[in-house]
Design an enzyme around this catalytic site. Structure first.
Site, PDB file in Angstrom:
ATOM      1  N   ARG A  90       0.790  -1.081  -0.022  1.00  0.00           N
ATOM      2  CA  ARG A  90      -0.145   0.135  -0.051  1.00  0.00           C
ATOM      3  C   ARG A  90       0.775   1.141   0.086  1.00  0.00           C
ATOM      4  O   ARG A  90       0.550   2.143  -0.651  1.00  0.00           O
ATOM      5  CB  ARG A  90      -0.904  -0.180   1.111  1.00  0.00           C
ATOM      6  CG  ARG A  90      -1.811   1.079   1.228  1.00  0.00           C
ATOM      7  CD  ARG A  90      -2.673   1.190   2.412  1.00  0.00           C
ATOM      8  NE  ARG A  90      -3.729   2.327   2.388  1.00  0.00           N
ATOM      9  CZ  ARG A  90      -4.822   2.450   3.299  1.00  0.00           C
ATOM     10  NH1 ARG A  90      -5.062   1.271   4.194  1.00  0.00           N
ATOM     11  NH2 ARG A  90      -5.498   3.431   3.214  1.00  0.00           N
ATOM     12  N   ASN A 145     -10.565  -4.220  -1.830  1.00  0.00           N
ATOM     13  CA  ASN A 145     -10.515  -3.252  -2.760  1.00  0.00           C
ATOM     14  C   ASN A 145      -9.666  -3.720  -4.063  1.00  0.00           C
ATOM     15  O   ASN A 145      -8.712  -4.438  -3.799  1.00  0.00           O
ATOM     16  CB  ASN A 145      -9.924  -1.816  -2.014  1.00  0.00           C
ATOM     17  CG  ASN A 145     -11.014  -1.212  -1.261  1.00  0.00           C
ATOM     18  OD1 ASN A 145     -12.130  -1.112  -1.662  1.00  0.00           O
ATOM     19  ND2 ASN A 145     -10.543  -0.575  -0.179  1.00  0.00           N
ATOM     20  N   HIS A 195     -16.353   3.661  -5.243  1.00  0.00           N
ATOM     21  CA  HIS A 195     -15.259   4.834  -4.927  1.00  0.00           C
ATOM     22  C   HIS A 195     -15.286   5.990  -6.140  1.00  0.00           C
ATOM     23  O   HIS A 195     -14.300   6.676  -6.243  1.00  0.00           O
ATOM     24  CB  HIS A 195     -13.779   4.416  -4.837  1.00  0.00           C
ATOM     25  CG  HIS A 195     -13.735   3.549  -3.614  1.00  0.00           C
ATOM     26  ND1 HIS A 195     -12.151   3.153  -3.304  1.00  0.00           N
ATOM     27  CD2 HIS A 195     -14.474   3.139  -2.460  1.00  0.00           C
ATOM     28  CE1 HIS A 195     -12.552   2.452  -2.162  1.00  0.00           C
ATOM     29  NE2 HIS A 195     -13.761   2.540  -1.635  1.00  0.00           N
ATOM     30  N   TYR A 242     -13.954   9.986  -2.300  1.00  0.00           N
ATOM     31  CA  TYR A 242     -12.814   9.684  -3.489  1.00  0.00           C
ATOM     32  C   TYR A 242     -13.085  10.300  -4.388  1.00  0.00           C
ATOM     33  O   TYR A 242     -12.120  10.326  -5.366  1.00  0.00           O
ATOM     34  CB  TYR A 242     -13.316   8.202  -3.526  1.00  0.00           C
ATOM     35  CG  TYR A 242     -12.642   7.101  -2.559  1.00  0.00           C
ATOM     36  CD1 TYR A 242     -11.407   6.684  -2.648  1.00  0.00           C
ATOM     37  CD2 TYR A 242     -13.818   6.764  -1.611  1.00  0.00           C
ATOM     38  CE1 TYR A 242     -11.090   5.972  -1.584  1.00  0.00           C
ATOM     39  CE2 TYR A 242     -13.172   5.850  -0.549  1.00  0.00           C
ATOM     40  CZ  TYR A 242     -11.981   5.491  -0.559  1.00  0.00           C
ATOM     41  OH  TYR A 242     -11.540   4.490   0.460  1.00  0.00           O
TER      42      TYR A 242
END
Length: 428
Positions: A90, A145, A195, A242
């Site tokens: 990430r 996700n 999103h 988002y």
């Protein structure tokens, strides 16, 4: 009911356990299995989970395993909450796009493509085991996700799956608090892609209260999504936060270049949480868990599971099972400018053993154009995730509205592959 959580070693899992114990009367959970490849996390997270259930007098048996097949064996439902590569991956997603002047984010833009490439093959492999070992008709609830892409991958492969995100329930809770009504009384006009959504209405007792909220609390609502009040007033709706990556890209990029990544913040929170979980005297959800993210995920997951079982949701207003819930599912004509097999995020009702989406009013042209563009990118991203190949990755990268330029897409593709070769067998 047996529920398996794949990725159950997540520090967020005790939030789910807290939801299961609070709503035990409407969700008769007999067995909860946490499946994770990390034995240390399983020991710590499983330990506090058992203590929480014991303190609440919940009869469910909580077990842990690194054996996926054994964990999902005979399960009525399986929750996927994966993070392939952990916070290190990430952190990379949130930084390497900066080298080419793009935002770094784990679900949107170049970083989101990287996460899709890492995640889709793993999710599909897990789903194959679920199909073989879980109960016939078992559902996969995907919270992994990028939810829209992963859910479409599962559906395209013939799995019984639905996507779940906490954005909608977060708006529902915040709007309800602002209006002074029970959360279950608020029905959202939530529409778009995962999103990439807008709240177009907030209906209470048959009356849309969103125009009043925007008129009376415009600054407050705008601050919540970190966007200009004038933009919300012009749109007449509330974009998901988002959408800030699109509506305020350069501003967000400038912030990211001078701030720690979200991965760094989460890593610190996780260290703190794991230390708390290791304390055998702790048998309640730690306050620090509120900083972990995923607000209201436990409520959203419980609501969805209850509806799918045909029970009654025991929320503040005792809403019936038939109340629509926002999920990610096949389009099937709801947004007529998208293919039927694309995955959209809208309110849907579980009836006749399946989710049926509500019809929505036509999107404004500007929103329709952005949704269509991102949907085109998502289709190319899934093709790259399933079949591999630098050319497919480049095509998806170039199609993303935050990239577009060929030279930029070439450079971003090289960066993505360099960072993720260890996760992509075809790229080694």
């Amino acid at each position: 009911m047996k529920l398996a959580i794949v990725g159950g070693g997540s520090t967020y899992t005790p939030e789910l356990v807290d939801g299961f114990q609070r709503y035990r009367d409407v969700l008769p959970l007999d067995e909860l299995v946490l499946v994770d490849p990390d034995p240390q996390r399983l020991e710590l997270v499983g330990g506090i989970g058992r203590r929480m259930l014991a303190r609440a007098g919940h009869p469910a048996r909580l077990t842990t395993t690194s054996d996926l097949a054994a964990g999902v064996d005979g399960a009525d439902a399986v929750l996927l909450q994966l993070r392939v590569g952990g916070q290190d991956a990430r952190h990379a997603d949130e930084t390497w796009p900066h080298e080419v002047g793009c935002i770094g984010q784990e679900t949107t833009g170049p970083g989101g493509l990287a996460k899709a490439l890492r995640t889709v093959p793993v999710a599909l492999a897990i789903a194959d085991v679920v199909r073989e070992r879980a109960k016939p008709g078992a559902w996969i609830v995907d919270f992994t996700n990028p939810v829209g892409i992963v859910t479409r991958a599962l559906l395209q492969a013939g799995h019984r799956a639905v996507g779940l995100c906490n954005v909608a329930i977060g708006f529902q809770r915040r709007f309800a608090a602002a209006l002074g009504v029970p959360a279950d009384d608020v029905q959202l006009g939530h529409v778009g892609l995962n999103h990439l959504t807008w709240e177009r209405s907030a209906v209470v007792g048959g009356v849309d209260r969103l125009p009043g909220l925007l008129a009376e609390r415009l600054q407050e609502v705008a601050d919540d999504v970190e966007l200009p009040p004038a933009l919300l007033a012009e749109l007449g709706s509330v974009p998901s936060y988002y959408l800030r990556y699109y509506y305020a890209h350069d501003e967000v990029l400038a912030e990211q270049l001078t701030s720690p990544t979200r991965a760094e913040a989460v890593r610190a929170i996780e260290r703190e949480l794991l230390a708390v979980y290791a304390d055998p005297s702790v048998d309640t959800k730690p306050a620090a868990l509120e900083r972990r993210g995923g607000a209201f995920y436990s409520e959203a997951a419980v609501e969805l599971l209850v509806a799918m079982r045909g029970s009654r949701w025991g929320g503040a207003a005792g809403g019936p099972v038939g109340r629509p819930r926002v999920v990610d599912l096949r389009n099937d004509g709801v947004l007529p400018f998208l293919p039927d097999d694309h995955v959209i995020e809208v309110p849907a009702t579980f009836t006749g053993g399946r989710f049926v989406a509500e019809l929505v009013a036509p999107l404004p042209e500007a929103a329709r154009g952005l949704v269509a563009a991102v949907a085109g990118y998502e289709r190319l991203a899934l093709d790259a995730a399933v079949h591999g190949g630098r050319g497919r990755v480049l095509a998806a990268m170039r199609a993303h509205p935050l990239v577009l330029q060929h030279a930029r897409a070439e450079r971003l593709t090289d960066l993505l592959l360099a960072q993720n070769a260890g996760f992509l067998p075809w790229a080694r």
